[in-house]
Design an enzyme around this catalytic site. Structure first.
Site, short mmCIF file in Angstrom:
data_model
loop_
_atom_site.label_atom_id
_atom_site.label_comp_id
_atom_site.label_asym_id
_atom_site.label_seq_id
_atom_site.Cartn_x
_atom_site.Cartn_y
_atom_site.Cartn_z
N ILE A 280 0.84 -1.20 0.00
CA ILE A 280 0.00 0.00 0.00
C ILE A 280 0.88 1.25 0.00
O ILE A 280 1.70 1.43 0.89
CB ILE A 280 -0.95 -0.01 1.21
CG1 ILE A 280 -1.98 -1.12 1.00
CG2 ILE A 280 -1.65 1.33 1.37
CD1 ILE A 280 -2.97 -1.29 2.11
N ASP A 324 7.23 41.25 -17.56
CA ASP A 324 7.51 42.69 -17.65
C ASP A 324 8.71 42.90 -18.55
O ASP A 324 9.48 41.97 -18.76
CB ASP A 324 7.97 43.21 -16.29
CG ASP A 324 6.83 43.48 -15.39
OD1 ASP A 324 5.71 43.56 -15.88
OD2 ASP A 324 7.09 43.61 -14.19
N ASN A 690 10.70 -4.11 0.94
CA ASN A 690 9.96 -2.86 0.95
C ASN A 690 10.76 -1.72 1.55
O ASN A 690 10.80 -0.62 1.03
CB ASN A 690 8.67 -3.06 1.73
CG ASN A 690 7.77 -1.88 1.58
OD1 ASN A 690 7.50 -1.45 0.47
ND2 ASN A 690 7.34 -1.32 2.68
P1 ATP Z 1 7.40 47.17 -17.51
O1 ATP Z 1 5.95 46.84 -17.33
O2 ATP Z 1 7.98 46.68 -18.74
O3 ATP Z 1 8.25 46.87 -16.34
P2 ATP Z 1 7.24 49.59 -16.51
O4 ATP Z 1 6.65 48.84 -15.38
O5 ATP Z 1 8.53 50.27 -16.29
O6 ATP Z 1 7.39 48.70 -17.71
P3 ATP Z 1 5.58 51.58 -15.93
O7 ATP Z 1 6.46 51.74 -14.77
O8 ATP Z 1 4.15 51.20 -15.77
O9 ATP Z 1 6.18 50.58 -16.96
O10 ATP Z 1 5.70 52.89 -16.75
C1 ATP Z 1 4.82 53.14 -17.80
C2 ATP Z 1 5.13 54.50 -18.35
O11 ATP Z 1 4.97 55.47 -17.32
C3 ATP Z 1 6.57 54.65 -18.83
O12 ATP Z 1 6.68 54.32 -20.17
C4 ATP Z 1 6.83 56.11 -18.60
O13 ATP Z 1 6.38 56.85 -19.70
C5 ATP Z 1 5.97 56.46 -17.42
N1 ATP Z 1 6.74 56.50 -16.18
C6 ATP Z 1 7.48 55.50 -15.66
N2 ATP Z 1 8.05 55.88 -14.52
C7 ATP Z 1 7.68 57.13 -14.28
C8 ATP Z 1 7.92 58.09 -13.24
N3 ATP Z 1 8.68 57.79 -12.20
N4 ATP Z 1 7.36 59.30 -13.36
C9 ATP Z 1 6.59 59.60 -14.40
N5 ATP Z 1 6.32 58.76 -15.38
C10 ATP Z 1 6.84 57.54 -15.36
#
Ligand code: ATP
Length: 862
Positions: A280, A324, A690
């Site tokens: 078993i 991502d 076993n």
């Molecule tokens: P991934 O999903 O590939 O990791 P990510 O997570 O870096 O990308 P986000 O962080 O969501 O993407 O950013 C999306 C968009 O927001 C970027 O393309 C940018 O234009 C803008 N962004 C990112 N960081 C900042 C910030 N600290 N301040 C203002 N805008 C930002």
């Protein structure tokens, strides 16, 4: 204590602290006095408990019963041997389980959350267990609240308190005093409670209660997680129960037939019990858990930290890896390489408005060693101005334009704003994705120009940020998106590179040969996304690239139809990821999804394997994940899949081995009377096979290296039975073959009146198992190709088993105990020859399988 009703000025005094935080010494004294900030866990199993639990098993009780019977009929040596076997069994079980328990504890410790604390004016990250009352804690979107806190400062601070109050909506927090003393927890807006989650904004707060004195601590005993069982384990347990009934049935028949044939009732009872115990597979579910836990320990060495055990099992069947871009496929080391500035005459700043925004609109902090810490996008901007203007000019700017309000970055809005005092007015700086900034501009004419330049830069793989600003006379109350992010004046663009990780391309190639489709999901612009996707091999010109806006327009049916062919999603918000997961799952796929932000938690939970980032991930995403990448690296996911497949394969081999052995024992005993032969084995022989012959080499199978083609075959289906793919058939035919070989030898020996026939039967059955284990180390590769010594542990286990078997045959005292006789050289050689049959037969099975595979490959080519 009603901390929410204490006047702001008195709070720090109450907990004998200051805005600078505690000193290290004081914190150490308090920690010593009040204990760590931890919730007491359900009593952990002590080693003794684990050991004693080995005897709880029904089968072990049956064995002990058998030991008593042996004693009663005067076979004291049998009693003793059974007891020793039970004890050995318990020791092996204990060692395994203890190792697994230790591994899980270690993993749990590694997954524990960190808190950001200010001590003596310096910001540090500490394990949250080290927090003490009076510690000043910094809260940021994505953090898990590490203790019960009274809030001193709040900027758009919002906390999800559902773990504590059941309220699903996040609550806006403030630092203002609440006069009413007795109000429900949910209304104490100036408090933050341990184990709740910061979903938005940032804040500063002081610890007022830790560990079991926190609100969650008071109800912690209600929340203790139950034992986690994996789907495979549940299926095995279910199967085990049904199989047990069949085996019990067989044993009862055996007992009845024995009685009819005139065997001694007690002897038959002992034999039946021993056979039931041996056959078993009671321990299989536990052994699977142990294999998974030890696998998890192995995974952490490859930087994949398992939070939930079923993930190890699910890894083997992943067919889509959604990842991502930033930091996972790329290095997350941004650098500004291109800047385009608008000429703006009517500003009164020391620098141009674009550079002012770069210097002021960010959350970058500096550590004691003056190292800049923060989001990689913002670090790039800050480093760019610091390099250009010098560190002191940068510091001066920060001091003379103090930040008075802000709207933090969020991945849905894709921008952030900060408000700074400037003379008797205020200035608002906003930065973000092009589309987000274009939305907020006063003069839309500018937007056109913006878009075309942005496209051009993005196609080169640059991440592009747009900047804008405006003056305001009064600070709006409340500070809202509607009030700040409109009527802005465009100031310029910054383009930055973030090179792909060098190992990403190879890992993506490996995914593809393994039948796994890698998919990029990013918040970045489609052109940037595609450029990187091309570079790492996710995008080869075929398939679709879909933007968040397009996804929004797609119906569920439409998405389901296309989803298997989409390689890149750009400009998506975290909320949309869950739709992607669900659509893939509805197509029967097993999905791994990565995420680092607060809003990623739902999609991580929905995925078959939610993967969080160890370095740049928020606590919220880590809490929701099944696995954490300690190095944030895409290649680690692929390594984990490889390891998951290996672990699953080895569990399958283990089950195959054990079940075949058990089958062989049953067939041998059951078929012997039908062939007119005497009972072939004594109970002690069965127990020995076993425990030792099955047990030791079986355990070593977990150590087997990955099959050659482990990443060159499609993933297994997640609900696939362990017995699929010919395993059940193998168990049946090899079990029958082993029994056949054994019984044929018995027949021959009995006919030729060899006195040692029983020892021969015992030896053949034992050695056949060893031949079998060598052959099933690989499903397809022949042993000579694999190399005998590539699993040293197994070879060790086999060597020990052979030596023990020879001792039983040739040592006089063992002869007495095991009722064996020394075999002549000829008899021994016959045993060895006969038991080699099984090994060769299983190698032959591989040969047939390989030929069939070749033939079907040829046919499909035609
Ligand atoms: P991934 O999903 O590939 O990791 P990510 O997570 O870096 O990308 P986000 O962080 O969501 O993407 O950013 C999306 C968009 O927001 C970027 O393309 C940018 O234009 C803008 N962004 C990112 N960081 C900042 C910030 N600290 N301040 C203002 N805008 C930002």
């Amino acid at each position: 204590m009603n901390w929410h009703a204490i006047a702001f000025e008195n709070i720090l005094e109450e907990v004998s602290s200051s805005t600078q935080g505690l000193s290290g010494d004081e914190a150490a004294t308090r920690l010593e006095k009040n204990g760590p900030n931890e919730l007491e866990e359900k009593k952990r199993k002590s080693p003794l408990m684990i050991f004693l639990a080995q005897f709880k098993d029904f089968m072990i009780l049956a064995l002990l019963f058998a030991a008593i019977i042996s004693g009663v009929i005067g076979e004291m040596t049998d009693t003793l041997i059974i007891l020793i076997i039970v004890l050995l069994n318990a020791i092996i079980g204990f060692v395994q389980e203890y190792r697994a328990e230790k591994a899980m504890q270690m993993l749990k410790k590694m997954a524990a959350i960190q808190a950001t604390v200010q001590r003596e004016g310096t910001v540090l990250k500490l394990p949250s267990a080290d927090l003490v009352i009076g510690d000043v804690v910094l809260l940021d979107a994505g953090n898990a609240v590490p203790a019960d806190l009274r809030i001193l400062e709040a900027h758009s601070l919002r906390i999800d308190e559902s773990a504590l109050t059941g309220e699903a909506l996040a609550v806006d927090k403030s630092s203002e005093i609440i006069e009413t003393e007795n109000i429900p927890l949910g209304d104490r807006l100036n408090m933050a409670y341990k184990s709740t989650l910061v979903t938005n904004g940032r804040g500063l707060a002081v610890v007022v209660a830790t560990g079991m004195n926190t609100e969650i601590g008071k109800i912690a005993r209600l929340l203790q997680e139950g034992e986690m069982s994996t789907p495979l384990q549940r299926r095995m347990a279910d199967f085990g129960k049904r199989l047990s009934l069949i085996i019990l049935g067989i044993c009862i028949i055996l007992f009845g037939v024995g009685l009819l044939r005139g065997e001694a009732p007690l002897d038959m009872l002992l034999l039946s019990i021993s056979l039931a115990v041996a056959a078993i597979p009671e321990a299989l579910p536990a052994l699977i858990t142990i294999a998974l836990a030890l696998g998890a320990k192995h995974l952490v060495q490859q930087n994949a930290l398992i939070r939930k055990l079923p993930a190890v099992e699910a890894l083997g069947s992943v067919s889509f890896i959604c990842t991502d871009k930033t930091g996972t496929l790329t290095m997350n080391k941004m650098k500004v390489v291109q800047v385009q500035e608008e000429t703006i005459a009517d500003h009164h700043f020391p620098l141009s408005p674009l550079r002012m925004a770069m210097a002021l609109n960010h959350d970058v902090r500096f550590s004691k060693g003056e190292e800049a810490i923060g989001d990689s996008t913002e670090l790039a901007l800050v480093e760019f101005v610091m390099e250009e203007k010098g560190r002191s000019a940068f510091n001066e700017l920060s001091a003379s334009f103090p930040r008075v309000a802000e709207l933090p970055f969020d991945a849905d809005r894709k921008c952030m704003s900060s408000v700074h005092a400037f003379k008797d007015r205020y200035v608002v700086f906003t930065k973000g994705a092009i589309e987000s900034i274009a939305r907020c501009l006063a003069d839309q004419k500018n937007a056109e120009k913006l878009f075309s330049l942005n496209e051009e830069w993005a196609a080169k793989g640059l991440r592009v940020l747009a900047f804008a600003y405006k003056y305001i006379d009064v600070l709006p109350d409340p500070v809202s998106i509607e009030a700040l992010e409109k009527d802005l004046v465009f100031t310029g663009l910054a383009g930055m590179i973030d090179p792909p990780r060098p190992e990403a391309k190879a890992a993506i190639g490996e995914c593809k040969t393994a039948g796994i489709k890698p998919v990029m999901i990013t918040g970045d612009h489609p052109a940037t996304a595609l450029s990187i996707a091309k570079e790492v091999g996710i995008w080869n010109g075929k398939g679709y690239c879909v933007t968040g806006a397009e996804l929004e327009q797609m119906s569920e049916d439409d998405l389901q139809e296309k989803v298997e062919h989409i390689s890149v999603y750009a400009r998506v918000s975290p909320e949309q990821k869950i739709r992607i997961v669900k659509a893939l799952q509805s197509k029967g796929h097993s999905v791994s999804m990565t995420g680092d932000g607060v809003n990623d938690a739902p999609s991580l939970r929905a995925a078959d394997i939610g993967v969080a980032m160890g370095i740049n991930g928020t606590d919220v995403s880590k809490e929701a994940a099944d696995m954490i990448l300690l190095d944030d690296n895409f290649a680690t996911i692929v390594k984990a899949v490889r390891e998951g497949r290996r672990i699953y394969d080895n569990i399958r081999k283990f089950v195959k081995y054990i079940m075949t052995c058990n089958g062989a024992e049953i067939w041998t005993i059951f078929l012997a009377p039908l062939a007119g032969l005497p009972i072939p084995l004594l109970p002690i022989h069965i127990l020995w096979i076993n425990l030792v012959t099955d047990g030791l080499p079986g355990l070593a199978l977990a150590n087997e290296k990955a099959e050659e083609d482990v990443m060159r075959r499609p993933p297994s289906k997640s609900d696939e039975s362990l017995f699929a793919g010919g395993v059940a058939f193998h168990i049946l035919w090899v079990g029958l073959l082993m029994a056949g070989v054994t019984l044929a030898t018995q027949q021959w020996a009995v006919t030729n009146q060899l006195a040692h026939w029983q020892t021969m039967v015992f030896t053949i059955l034992s050695l056949s198992q060893l031949g079998h284990v060598l052959a099933i180390r690989s499903d397809k590769t022949f042993l000579y190709m694999q190399g005998i010594f590539s699993n040293r542990l197994l070879i060790g286990a086999i060597a020990i088993t052979v030596v023990l078997q020879l001792m039983i045959i040739y040592l006089p005292f063992a002869n007495e105990i095991f009722k064996t006789q020394p075999l002549t050289r000829k008899e021994l050689l016959i045993c060895i020859g006969m038991s080699a049959v099984v090994f060769h037969a299983v190698e032959m099975e591989k040969w047939i399988k390989r030929n069939l595979a070749k033939r079907s490959a040829k046919i499909s080519l035609k």
